[in-house]
Motif scaffolding. Structure first.
Motif, PDB file in Angstrom:
ATOM      1  N   ALA A  48      -9.429   0.492   0.088  1.00  0.00           N
ATOM      2  CA  ALA A  48      -8.349  -0.391   0.192  1.00  0.00           C
ATOM      3  C   ALA A  48      -7.602  -0.557   1.708  1.00  0.00           C
ATOM      4  O   ALA A  48      -7.218  -1.464   1.736  1.00  0.00           O
ATOM      5  N   SER A  49      -7.882   0.337   2.568  1.00  0.00           N
ATOM      6  CA  SER A  49      -7.310   0.580   3.714  1.00  0.00           C
ATOM      7  C   SER A  49      -8.366   0.185   5.187  1.00  0.00           C
ATOM      8  O   SER A  49      -7.909  -0.235   5.594  1.00  0.00           O
ATOM      9  N   TYR A  50      -9.634   0.886   4.800  1.00  0.00           N
ATOM     10  CA  TYR A  50     -10.510   0.440   5.654  1.00  0.00           C
ATOM     11  C   TYR A  50     -12.146  -0.423   5.285  1.00  0.00           C
ATOM     12  O   TYR A  50     -12.640  -0.365   5.772  1.00  0.00           O
ATOM     13  N   TYR A  68       0.768  -1.588  -0.123  1.00  0.00           N
ATOM     14  CA  TYR A  68      -0.239   0.192  -0.005  1.00  0.00           C
ATOM     15  C   TYR A  68       0.394   0.937   0.184  1.00  0.00           C
ATOM     16  O   TYR A  68       1.243   2.384  -1.174  1.00  0.00           O
ATOM     17  N   GLU A  69       2.094   0.953   0.720  1.00  0.00           N
ATOM     18  CA  GLU A  69       2.695   2.428   0.826  1.00  0.00           C
ATOM     19  C   GLU A  69       3.626   2.971  -0.650  1.00  0.00           C
ATOM     20  O   GLU A  69       4.081   3.588  -0.837  1.00  0.00           O
ATOM     21  N   SER A  70       4.101   1.925  -0.896  1.00  0.00           N
ATOM     22  CA  SER A  70       4.711   1.633  -2.076  1.00  0.00           C
ATOM     23  C   SER A  70       4.138   2.248  -3.597  1.00  0.00           C
ATOM     24  O   SER A  70       4.107   3.255  -4.088  1.00  0.00           O
ATOM     25  N   SER A  71       2.513   1.912  -3.136  1.00  0.00           N
ATOM     26  CA  SER A  71       1.139   2.235  -4.286  1.00  0.00           C
ATOM     27  C   SER A  71       1.263   3.624  -4.091  1.00  0.00           C
ATOM     28  O   SER A  71       0.955   4.167  -4.902  1.00  0.00           O
ATOM     29  N   SER A  72       0.993   4.354  -3.087  1.00  0.00           N
ATOM     30  CA  SER A  72       0.536   5.359  -2.593  1.00  0.00           C
ATOM     31  C   SER A  72       0.958   6.384  -3.076  1.00  0.00           C
ATOM     32  O   SER A  72       1.045   7.791  -3.106  1.00  0.00           O
ATOM     33  N   ARG A  73       2.798   6.337  -2.644  1.00  0.00           N
ATOM     34  CA  ARG A  73       3.996   6.907  -2.957  1.00  0.00           C
ATOM     35  C   ARG A  73       4.012   7.124  -4.880  1.00  0.00           C
ATOM     36  O   ARG A  73       4.254   8.533  -5.339  1.00  0.00           O
ATOM     37  N   MET A  74       3.352   6.471  -5.415  1.00  0.00           N
ATOM     38  CA  MET A  74       3.911   6.258  -6.735  1.00  0.00           C
ATOM     39  C   MET A  74       2.364   7.348  -7.097  1.00  0.00           C
ATOM     40  O   MET A  74       2.478   7.697  -7.954  1.00  0.00           O
ATOM     41  N   ILE A  75       0.929   7.021  -6.874  1.00  0.00           N
ATOM     42  CA  ILE A  75       0.370   7.847  -7.145  1.00  0.00           C
ATOM     43  C   ILE A  75       1.020   8.772  -6.555  1.00  0.00           C
ATOM     44  O   ILE A  75      -0.257   9.730  -7.741  1.00  0.00           O
ATOM     45  N   LYS A 132      13.597   4.467   5.934  1.00  0.00           N
ATOM     46  CA  LYS A 132      13.661   3.660   6.757  1.00  0.00           C
ATOM     47  C   LYS A 132      12.878   4.601   7.901  1.00  0.00           C
ATOM     48  O   LYS A 132      12.353   3.734   9.086  1.00  0.00           O
ATOM     49  N   GLN A 133      13.953   5.024   8.770  1.00  0.00           N
ATOM     50  CA  GLN A 133      14.542   5.284   9.987  1.00  0.00           C
ATOM     51  C   GLN A 133      12.815   6.026   9.799  1.00  0.00           C
ATOM     52  O   GLN A 133      12.121   6.281  11.668  1.00  0.00           O
ATOM     53  N   LEU A 134      12.469   7.436   9.696  1.00  0.00           N
ATOM     54  CA  LEU A 134      11.097   7.446   9.946  1.00  0.00           C
ATOM     55  C   LEU A 134       9.957   7.488   9.698  1.00  0.00           C
ATOM     56  O   LEU A 134       8.960   7.450  10.734  1.00  0.00           O
ATOM     57  N   MET A 135       9.875   6.377   9.399  1.00  0.00           N
ATOM     58  CA  MET A 135       8.717   5.302   9.046  1.00  0.00           C
ATOM     59  C   MET A 135       9.169   4.330   9.899  1.00  0.00           C
ATOM     60  O   MET A 135       7.587   3.778  10.247  1.00  0.00           O
ATOM     61  N   ARG A 136       9.908   4.378  10.853  1.00  0.00           N
ATOM     62  CA  ARG A 136       9.794   3.499  12.527  1.00  0.00           C
ATOM     63  C   ARG A 136       9.061   4.653  13.449  1.00  0.00           C
ATOM     64  O   ARG A 136       8.125   3.893  14.039  1.00  0.00           O
ATOM     65  N   PHE A 137       8.643   5.465  13.297  1.00  0.00           N
ATOM     66  CA  PHE A 137       7.444   6.432  13.966  1.00  0.00           C
ATOM     67  C   PHE A 137       5.637   6.086  13.419  1.00  0.00           C
ATOM     68  O   PHE A 137       6.079   6.075  12.702  1.00  0.00           O
ATOM     69  N   PRO A 138       5.241   5.537  15.175  1.00  0.00           N
ATOM     70  CA  PRO A 138       4.045   6.095  14.603  1.00  0.00           C
ATOM     71  C   PRO A 138       3.241   6.865  13.483  1.00  0.00           C
ATOM     72  O   PRO A 138       2.517   6.772  13.099  1.00  0.00           O
ATOM     73  N   ILE A 146      -3.762   6.239   8.396  1.00  0.00           N
ATOM     74  CA  ILE A 146      -4.550   7.461   8.459  1.00  0.00           C
ATOM     75  C   ILE A 146      -4.140   9.031   9.043  1.00  0.00           C
ATOM     76  O   ILE A 146      -4.578  10.035   8.143  1.00  0.00           O
ATOM     77  N   ASN A 147      -2.671   9.427   8.883  1.00  0.00           N
ATOM     78  CA  ASN A 147      -2.466  10.155   9.058  1.00  0.00           C
ATOM     79  C   ASN A 147      -1.747  10.892   7.870  1.00  0.00           C
ATOM     80  O   ASN A 147      -1.896  11.815   6.706  1.00  0.00           O
ATOM     81  N   THR A 148      -1.505   9.424   6.838  1.00  0.00           N
ATOM     82  CA  THR A 148      -1.032   9.921   5.397  1.00  0.00           C
ATOM     83  C   THR A 148      -2.801  10.172   4.387  1.00  0.00           C
ATOM     84  O   THR A 148      -2.668  10.878   3.636  1.00  0.00           O
TER      85      THR A 148
END
Length: 129
Positions: A111-113, A16-23, A62-68, A74-76
């Protein structure tokens, strides 16, 4: 002899993350290519595009993606909704050529909910309209 079928193993969150970044990159490029620079709100719109491009670029770290707070879906989705709402507002409201980006957000929410997310998104569309 019975053959056992197993579904492929993949990380749904990463997919989902890679798809949303590309879109998001495609949408940003589309706006940069098609938006005329002589409009009254062009500076604000291009600033918004720069901010969202920075946000999208930071999603690769990747280091930033470790923070909740940063990795929360939902924040994205909230940032994406603010981006599309601002884009539509700055480029003509309901007559904006970028209004169909809301349909991409509806697909992302489904796709998320699932269906519950779709109902919430549809209700938000009614409020926006």
């Amino acid at each position: 002899m019975k053959i056992r079928l197993t579904p492929p193993v993949y990380d749904r969150e990463e997919h989902y993350e890679s798809s949303s970044r590309m879109i998001r990159w495609v949408c940003l490029a589309l706006v940069l290519i098609t938006y005329p620079s002589n409009q009254p709100y062009s500076l604000a719109l291009f600033t918004l595009i720069l901010v969202i491009a920075s946000f999208n670029g930071l999603r690769y770290i990747k280091q930033l993606m470790r923070f909740p707070v940063f990795s929360s879906r939902i924040n994205t989705l909230a940032v994406d909704h603010v981006f599309v709402l601002s884009l539509v507002f700055l480029s003509g409201g309901l007559a904006s050529p970028y209004y169909p980006f809301f349909f991409l957000l509806i697909i992302a929410i489904i796709a998320s909910y699932g269906v519950a997310g779709f109902a919430l998104s549809l209700a938000a569309q009614v409020v926006i309209t």
